[in-house]
Design a protein around this motif. Structure first.
Motif, PDB file in Angstrom:
ATOM      1  N   ASP A   1     -33.708 -12.483  53.115  1.00 23.22           N
ATOM      2  CA  ASP A   1     -34.246 -11.615  54.233  1.00 23.22           C
ATOM      3  C   ASP A   1     -34.255 -10.045  53.922  1.00 23.22           C
ATOM      4  O   ASP A   1     -34.238  -9.615  52.833  1.00 23.22           O
ATOM      5  CB  ASP A   1     -33.484 -11.693  54.683  1.00 23.22           C
TER       6      ASP A   1
ATOM      7  N   ILE B   1     -28.380 -13.163  55.248  1.00 24.68           N
ATOM      8  CA  ILE B   1     -29.019 -14.047  55.986  1.00 24.68           C
ATOM      9  C   ILE B   1     -28.659 -15.720  55.709  1.00 24.68           C
ATOM     10  O   ILE B   1     -28.566 -16.116  57.271  1.00 24.68           O
ATOM     11  CB  ILE B   1     -30.440 -13.865  55.658  1.00 24.68           C
TER      12      ILE B   1
ATOM     13  N   MET C   1     -39.580 -14.650  62.253  1.00 27.26           N
ATOM     14  CA  MET C   1     -39.121 -14.776  60.630  1.00 27.26           C
ATOM     15  C   MET C   1     -40.036 -15.614  59.797  1.00 27.26           C
ATOM     16  O   MET C   1     -40.873 -16.333  60.074  1.00 27.26           O
ATOM     17  CB  MET C   1     -37.940 -16.071  61.408  1.00 27.26           C
TER      18      MET C   1
END
Lengths: 220, 247, 225
Positions: B39, B46, B190
């Motif tokens: 991340d 993450i 994301m």
């Protein structure tokens, strides 16, 4: 289905946890009969009465009151029954008269003549006293007044003679006879052999979780 | 009566399903630990999220199923529904406990503390308390039918409380703005690989939950059958020996 | 209409029990006052700190008293099989729940109204200008408590270990009620932020509505055996 029977039991089983108390009862009880139910302590007399009063569910089998299943049509059953608990089933912080008003509200009926009713069971002097000041016999007498006021078709009495004095027991017998004349069916769990036998059309015995008739039809 | 070992044998579909869970779990671990990119902000941390969030979600689903099976039991009175409710409740307790452990693992490096009053973590702690209450009630009622009915009522009340607990915990936090980061990454866009990994781990966590629940319910059902058979034996051979008593 | 009469009579029976067993009722009232005093002692002399903790302490005192009074109302029912007898009459179970709820709610309302001035004196908080909103918070908050307390007290009345079980079951459920009540009254007493208080009040209304419907609908499963 079978409205001709006041009480109908079909392979009725009830246990507490793993202990079976009623192990398969089959009974057909015609309306208008007065029946005494005998059995040693713990034989299941109160269990059977509470089951018929819709307070306990059968573990297995069926119980019908005037054709209504105690589990599925509990409300219909409750409309037709009146109960007398061992200790009278009264609230300690209400008066006798308040109990009759409470019952009337719960049963959706007019109160009627509460004073006359309480006089009938000998509670005139105590009718405005709190039940917690009553003796156990007086509580039972209040129970009798509530029983009469209910105007039900089936009476379920749990040891009705217990705690009553001699006059009170006479009164109870008189009330049961009067009910019988009006066509009320009475099932009473009892240890009072003589009085109950004299009073009833038949005697049943609960023994080892089963029901049997104690004697052939006795003359009333 | 069935032979005992025959009865205890796991049916074929459960054995296949169980066998499939192993490679699925390994695949999920690979996706989360190796395949998924780091991340931008949180780096490798993450990766905790994949296990933590999927387990948390399934934990909530499990509470919902406990209430659902409880309601079914109240409605139909089938013993199997109560057994499923209890099995789902056990998994809910396990998953929410894991969620708390996961949350603490995540808080320690990011916030330098094991416990934060984060909304979802607080909610999960409450859920553990509610589920413990559910099992205390189950333990206190001996009669199987009454146990099922009373605990079903508790499960329904518990499930209904979760949205309120969530709202309260969420608002409670906004009045005390903490540095905690929304654990489900809401509001954060994301990377597609991350989203895929998260969905994959969630599906695997769901399959694991369902497998254990079904298998536990299978055992519970056998237990109930044995109990019923024992009760029958106690009643003796003839169910109504004396015939019908007529008055 | 007739069912309403049953509800009122059941409420009346419970309230008569409260007023006629004065010792127990006074003990419950006194218990929440003592809770307030003890919490004030524990927090210490810092006026700032005390004022900030006022509404929290108030609702903790109300919550404890609510659990006790709900459990006690069933205690009276269980004596001599009176409740069992009541349930053999054709009264709808929902009416029994609503009657007991009404009595318990009224008792908690009276208790809260008595504890409000005690809290203001002990914790040195100022009486808020928007006091009607404070009363609304008290009414909605105590209703939420009573909804859950009366429901779960009926469930635990026949179980072993009921004394400790009732709070264990009930407190995690009423966390939103506790939080919302504390926050709403805090916003009113402290800063007078009406808007913030109204947000929490909406949560209280939603909670009360959902559980009023749910608990009334499934109470009959609670009282059967």
């Amino acid at each position: 289905m079978s409205a001709q029977h006041a009480i109908e039991l079909r392979a009725l089983v009830r246990g507490y946890g793993r202990r079976a108390v009623l192990k398969g009862l089959d009974l057909e009880l015609s309306p208008g009969k007065v029946v005494a139910l005998f059995g040693v302590n713990g034989a299941g007399k109160t269990t059977l009465l509470r089951l018929l009063a819709t307070r306990l569910r059968p573990s297995d089998g069926k119980a019908l009151v005037f054709g209504h299943d105690v589990v599925r049509d509990g409300h219909e059953v409750r409309k037709r029954i009146a109960t007398l608990a061992v200790f009278g089933g009264a609230y300690a912080t209400l008066t006798a008269r308040e109990h009759l008003h409470l019952d009337a509200a719960l049963r959706e009926r007019a109160v009627g003549n509460a004073d006359a009713l309480l006089e009938r069971v000998g509670l005139t002097d105590a009718k405005d006293a709190l039940v917690r000041t009553y003796s156990s016999g007086m509580r039972k007498r209040l129970g009798l007044a509530r029983l009469l006021a209910a105007d039900a078709r089936l009476w379920l009495l749990d040891e009705p003679h217990a705690a009553l004095d001699h006059d009170g027991q006479d009164l109870l017998d008189e009330l049961v006879r009067g009910a019988r004349e009006r066509g009320v069916t009475v099932l009473m769990a009892t240890h009072e052999r003589q009085r109950s036998r004299a009073l009833s059309d038949a005697s049943l015995l609960l023994d080892d979780g089963r029901l049997r008739r104690l004697e052939p039809e006795a003359a009333p | 009566m069935m032979d005992a070992s025959e009865r205890l044998r796991r049916p074929a579909y459960l054995r296949i399903w169980g066998a499939l869970l192993v490679p699925l779990f390994l695949a999920a671990a690979y996706l989360g630990l190796v395949w998924s990119p780091q991340d931008v902000n949180q780096g490798n941390l993450i990766r905790i999220m994949y296990a933590h969030v999927s387990v948390a979600w399934i934990g909530f689903v499990a509470v919902g199923f406990t209430a659902l099976f409880g309601a079914l039991f109240l409605w139909r009175g089938k013993r199997r529904d109560d057994v499923l409710a209890a099995a789902s409740g056990e998994m809910a307790l396990l998953y929410s406990s894991l969620t708390i452990i996961g949350g603490m693992t995540y808080s320690r490096p990011t916030l330098n503390t094991f416990w934060t009053w984060d909304a979802k973590l607080t909610l999960t702690a409450l859920m553990v308390a509610l589920l413990v209450g559910y099992f205390i009630v189950r333990a206190l009622v001996d009669d199987p039918v009454r146990r099922g009915r009373v605990s079903a009522v508790v499960a329904i009340v518990v499930a209904a409380s979760l949205p309120f607990n969530y709202l309260a915990a969420e608002w409670f936090r906004t009045l005390h703005p903490s540095r905690s980061i929304a654990l489900d990454g809401s509001g954060v866009t994301m990377a597609p690989e991350m989203l895929f990994t998260l969905l994959f781990t969630t599906v695997v966590a769901g399959l694991i939950y369902a497998w254990f629940m079904v298998d536990r319910a299978r055992l519970g059902h056998i237990e109930a059958q044995l109990e019923a058979e024992r009760a029958k034996r106690e009643l003796g051979a003839a169910p109504s020996a004396g015939g019908v008593v007529r008055v | 209409m007739n069912d309403l009469l049953a509800v009122l009579w059941i409420a009346r029976k419970d309230l008569l029990h409260e007023t006629r067993s004065k010792a127990t009722t006074v003990a419950t009232l006194f218990f929440s006052a003592v809770t307030l005093v003890v919490l004030a002692f524990a927090i210490g002399q810092d006026e700032q700190l005390l004022r900030g903790a006022a509404t929290g302490a108030l609702w903790v005192a109300i919550a404890f008293a609510g659990v006790i009074s709900a459990a006690q109302s069933y205690q009276a029912d269980l004596e001599d099989g009176a409740f069992d007898h009541l349930l053999t009459t054709p009264v709808p179970r929902a009416a029994v729940y609503l009657g007991k709820l009404l009595a318990n709610w009224l008792f908690m309302l009276v208790l809260s109204l008595l504890m409000l001035p005690v809290t203001f004196v002990l914790y040195g908080a100022g009486f808020p200008g928007a006091w009607p909103w404070l009363l609304a918070t008290v009414a909605l908050g105590t209703l939420g408590f009573a909804l859950i307390a009366v429901f779960y007290a009926g469930l635990t009345a026949n179980l072993r270990a009921r004394e400790s079980l009732l709070p264990v079951l009930m407190f995690p459920i009423v966390v939103p009620i506790l939080l919302a009540s504390v926050r709403a009254s805090g916003a009113l007493v402290g800063v007078g932020d009406l808007e913030l208080a109204q947000g929490w009040l909406r949560l209280l209304v939603a909670f009360d509505l959902v559980y009023a419907v749910l608990c009334t609908a499934i109470y009959h499963f609670v009282v059967e055996e």
